[in-house]
Design an enzyme around this catalytic site. Structure first.
Site, PDB file in Angstrom:
ATOM      1  N   SER A  45       0.829  -1.194   0.000  1.00 27.28           N
ATOM      2  CA  SER A  45       0.000   0.000   0.000  1.00 27.28           C
ATOM      3  C   SER A  45       0.874   1.259   0.000  1.00 27.28           C
ATOM      4  O   SER A  45       1.817   1.364  -0.780  1.00 27.28           O
ATOM      5  CB  SER A  45      -0.957  -0.048   1.201  1.00 27.28           C
ATOM      6  OG  SER A  45      -1.966   0.909   1.085  1.00 27.28           O
ATOM      7  N   ASP A 168      -5.711  -3.186  -2.536  1.00 22.46           N
ATOM      8  CA  ASP A 168      -4.642  -2.967  -1.567  1.00 22.46           C
ATOM      9  C   ASP A 168      -3.976  -4.271  -1.122  1.00 22.46           C
ATOM     10  O   ASP A 168      -4.653  -5.219  -0.731  1.00 22.46           O
ATOM     11  CB  ASP A 168      -5.278  -2.272  -0.349  1.00 22.46           C
ATOM     12  CG  ASP A 168      -4.285  -1.653   0.586  1.00 22.46           C
ATOM     13  OD1 ASP A 168      -3.354  -2.376   1.006  1.00 22.46           O
ATOM     14  OD2 ASP A 168      -4.431  -0.468   0.906  1.00 22.46           O
TER      15      ASP A 168
END
Length: 287
Positions: A45, A168
């Site tokens: 991320s 993510d």
């Protein structure tokens, strides 16, 4: 002073965590200041964006993104979300601002010439599997894997690369310590952005998972179980820490930050905590 590592294969993992990830930005800026390099870098991320600036040898760049650009509505806002279902405008952050003609370009030449291995973690939205992007997937003004790894479920639409929707990396392999060990690294710095000894809870993921299930049921399942995956992987990192294969750095206070909420003061405090915590890295790698 530049440190070289001959005896060990060294790696760093930056787990990201939205605005809390400025802790990792502080860690990496301290590494640049201390001349510390790694053989391998793993980014999840926002952690993957932190590492991109680190590999490009641009201290302070991440700090500006968190403390200045992130307050712009073009960067992250409800307006963005209402317009196209993307709370964080990933193309603005990693394109408009970061391209060669952007406001704060990534030094692509230095980034691409850096010899460190770079692994970016994402989640394949179709089946919930973990995707590990590598250097081969990154090029000049071509860092789509960073966007994919940073696409928070429900707050953002999945990011499409070659027809594949990704979310993510934090829902698939949030703390890729086993991946780093399997890849042959035996000194791994693990940068967490939550308190080291507080277990992650499921409750905040229940509602987003229910929404996500309508379009990507496998990814929704990963999201629902992320708390368990995260807690298991932190526990594993602690086991590796006991035999010297891992060093865990984590803030002692979250400074009021969460994935998508921030204050300028909280960001500054968290950055300084990361910078200070990284003072332990040089001795660890030399040991």
């Amino acid at each position: 002073m530049t440190m070289t590592h001959t005896a060990h294969r060294t790696a760093i993992i930056d787990v990201g965590g939205g605005y809390r990830a400025i802790f990792g930005a502080g860690v990496l800026d301290r590494c640049l200041a201390d001349g510390i390099t790694f053989d391998g870098c793993y980014g999840v991320s926002a952690g993957s964006a932190n590492i991109t600036s680190f590999l490009a040898n641009q201290p302070g760049r991440n700090h500006r993104f968190y403390t200045e650009y992130a307050f712009r509505k073009e960067y992250a806002s409800t307006e963005n979300f209402l317009k196209d279902h993307n709370f964080v405008h990933l193309d603005y952050v990693y394109g408009t601002l970061s391209d060669h003609d952007g406001e704060y370009p990534l030094d692509y030449d230095t980034f691409l010439a850096n010899p460190a291995e770079f692994t970016v973690v994402a989640c394949d939205a179709r089946d919930g599997s973990t995707k590990y992007f590598t250097r081969a997937d990154l090029g000049y003004e071509s860092i789509d894997p960073i966007k994919a790894s940073s696409s928070v479920p429900v707050a953002n639409e999945p990011y499409i690369i070659d027809g594949v929707p990704y979310y993510d990396g934090g829902i698939a392999d949030p703390v890729p310590i086993q991946k780093a060990i399997d890849d042959g690294y035996d000194r791994v710095v693990v940068v967490l952005t939550r308190l080291r000894d507080v277990l992650r809870e499921q409750k905040k993921d229940v509602a987003p998972a229910a929404i996500l299930r309508r379009s990507y049921p496998a990814a929704a399942e990963r999201l629902l179980n992320r708390y368990r995956t995260y807690n298991d992987e932190v526990a594993l990192a602690k086991e590796y820490e006991k035999d010297g294969r891992a060093l865990i750095l984590a803030p002692d206070d979250l400074c009021g930050l969460s994935t998508l909420t921030k204050t300028y003061e909280g960001l500054e405090r968290m950055y300084r905590k990361g910078y200070a915590a990284a003072g332990a890295i040089a001795d660890y790698l030399a040991g």
